[in-house]
Enzyme design. Structure first.
Site, PDB file in Angstrom:
ATOM      1  N   GLU A 179       0.926  -1.236  -0.194  1.00 13.81           N
ATOM      2  CA  GLU A 179      -0.135   0.077  -0.005  1.00 13.81           C
ATOM      3  C   GLU A 179       1.100   1.160   0.125  1.00 13.81           C
ATOM      4  O   GLU A 179       1.436   1.500   1.150  1.00 13.81           O
ATOM      5  CB  GLU A 179      -1.049   0.124   1.287  1.00 13.81           C
ATOM      6  N   CYS A 220      -2.091   9.177   2.590  1.00 16.63           N
ATOM      7  CA  CYS A 220      -1.788   8.737   1.216  1.00 16.63           C
ATOM      8  C   CYS A 220      -2.572   9.044   0.120  1.00 16.63           C
ATOM      9  O   CYS A 220      -2.149   8.968  -1.063  1.00 16.63           O
ATOM     10  CB  CYS A 220      -1.400   7.214   1.356  1.00 16.63           C
TER      11      CYS A 220
END
Length: 456
Positions: A209, A243
């Site tokens: 991720e 993110c």
């Protein structure tokens, strides 16, 4: 305890098959939920000490989302664990075909510092639900949260089932030298490459991720005031250290100035005219990242913010105008409260610019035009995103979340987490009351005709 000792003890515990029962997994998830709720106040205090997160933001983006995930997984786990029957081809008659999920075994979960609690515990929920043993590595950049994670997990699970390893690069390196059955990493692309390289040495499957420069497109048909409101929320949440935060803005030239005014309006409305005095506004994680972010602002055209407090590690919500693809801020992921603004005349320009770069983790489009909506979805590859909002696509257990290309591989949340940490075995049970001779030698013309009939 040495890393290899932890890994070996977990392998031995997994071989006892205790983690594979529904009762064991459900009990573990229940204990985790109960203990998180018991230590909720301490978790929020740790998040405040590490990042300056208010109780509201800590619950909204970390504790609350984790509890929601626990509730969802606990509710559906029994059904996910069941074998699933599939149709058997005529050529395999008589037989029964089915798929059965099984745990990988021992799992390493490496968490980042920006959402240090949620991004550590949510993958753990999936790993436990799938029946694995886990080594959890919280981020050293968020030491208070790392400590409360260790406190919580150590008091409810034995180390041979769930172990927490604190520390920095030395500990990360030592963990990656061990042979795990699965590795789940959340963090930067550069470190992700190291993790992938190490995993490849042992042919260990991974989920990465990562991040990247996630664009936000606003066209002239959008509800500009509402779009600005939702963009400001998504961009400056956790002081931009998210993110999936909109990394840069692409706004249609015809509405650019009007939209910038709305951005300035909502920044003042949400954070006040003196945002560094806002007690609910988070700070930058450390001095290194503060200096990096302030350097990106230098020499640019500032239309809002642009200043900080080094001693307290705060940077005001900032908007930069007259940015081009060659500007320093467009050469790296920002990961901070700075929004560069670019403009476009027609949609082809925005499409070409985005497609020229690496595939982003997220994309956000504000438009009232359905054709524009479909065009962007059909022509640009990205991990996930929103139409007429920002970041909320990851706040559900009913959809998977993950990147593509340089922004990551694999996904999780809800059922996707269970699938990520499970290997699905395909089984054919052949019945013994008849054995069709067609597949056995000698091969004859009659058998060939029958073969063509069966395999059409």
């Amino acid at each position: 305890m040495e890393m290899n000792t932890i890994a070996e003890r977990q392998k031995a515990f997994f071989e006892k098959n205790r983690t594979k029962s529904y009762e064991f997994r459900q009990k573990a998830l229940f204990r985790l939920k109960r203990t998180i709720l018991y230590y909720e106040r301490e978790i929020q205090e740790a998040l405040y000490q590490d990042l300056g997160k208010s109780d509201f933001e800590a619950y909204m983006t970390e504790v609350g989302m984790t509890i929601s995930e626990l509730n969802y997984v606990g509710k559906h786990l029994k059904r996910w664990m069941k074998e699933k029957g599939v149709l058997t081809p005529l050529a395999q008659f008589p037989a029964k075909s089915f798929e059965v999920p099984e745990p990988y075994g021992t799992v390493l979960i490496m968490a980042p510092w920006n959402y240090p609690f949620m991004l550590c515990i949510e993958p753990l929920i999936g790993a436990i639900a799938a029946g694995n043993c886990c080594v959890v590595k919280p981020s050293a950049y968020a030491p208070h949260t790392s400590a409360i994670i260790k406190k919580i997990l150590s008091c409810i699970f034995p180390e041979e089932f769930v172990a927490v390893v604190e520390g920095g690069r030395e500990e990360n390196t030592a963990l990656l030298e061990q042979e795990f059955d699965y590795i789940f990493f959340t963090g930067s692309k550069n470190v992700g490459k190291i993790v992938l390289k190490k995993a490849a040495e042992n042919l260990t499957p991974v989920t990465l991720e990562l991040g990247g420069k996630s664009p936000c497109i606003v066209d002239e048909t959008a509800d500009l005031k509402l779009a600005a409101k939702r963009l400001v929320f998504g961009k400056y949440l956790n002081s931009g250290q998210t993110c999936v935060a909109p990394d840069y803005l692409f706004v249609q030239e015809s509405v650019k100035q009007k939209f910038i005014e709305y951005l300035k309006y909502w920044i003042d409305k949400m954070f006040g005219t003196e945002p560094l005095k806002n007690s609910d506004y988070p700070r930058i994680i450390n001095e290194k990242h503060y200096e990096r972010l302030m350097k990106l602002i230098e020499g640019e055209s500032i239309v809002k913010g642009g200043y900080g407090n080094k001693e307290r590690l705060f940077i005001a919500p900032t908007v930069l105008d007259n940015i081009t693809e060659h500007s320093p801020i467009m050469q790296e992921e920002i990961f901070g409260p700075i929004l560069p603004v670019l403009s476009y005349g027609n949609l082809e320009e925005a499409e070409a610019f985005i497609k020229k770069g690496e595939k982003p983790l997220a994309l956000y489009l504000f438009t009232g035009n359905k054709k524009t909506e479909q065009r962007i979805l059909n022509t640009i590859s990205f991990g996930g995103g929103c139409i007429n909002d920002t970041i909320i696509h990851l706040a559900t257990s009913r959809m998977g979340f993950g990147g593509v290309g340089a922004s990551g591989m694999g996904s999780y949340h809800g059922k996707r987490s269970f699938d990520t940490f499970s290997h699905t075995r395909s089984i054919v049970k052949k019945y013994q009351w008849i054995d069709l001779p067609i597949r056995y030698q000698p091969y004859t013309r009659r058998k060939k005709k029958l073969l063509h009939l069966f395999l059409k």
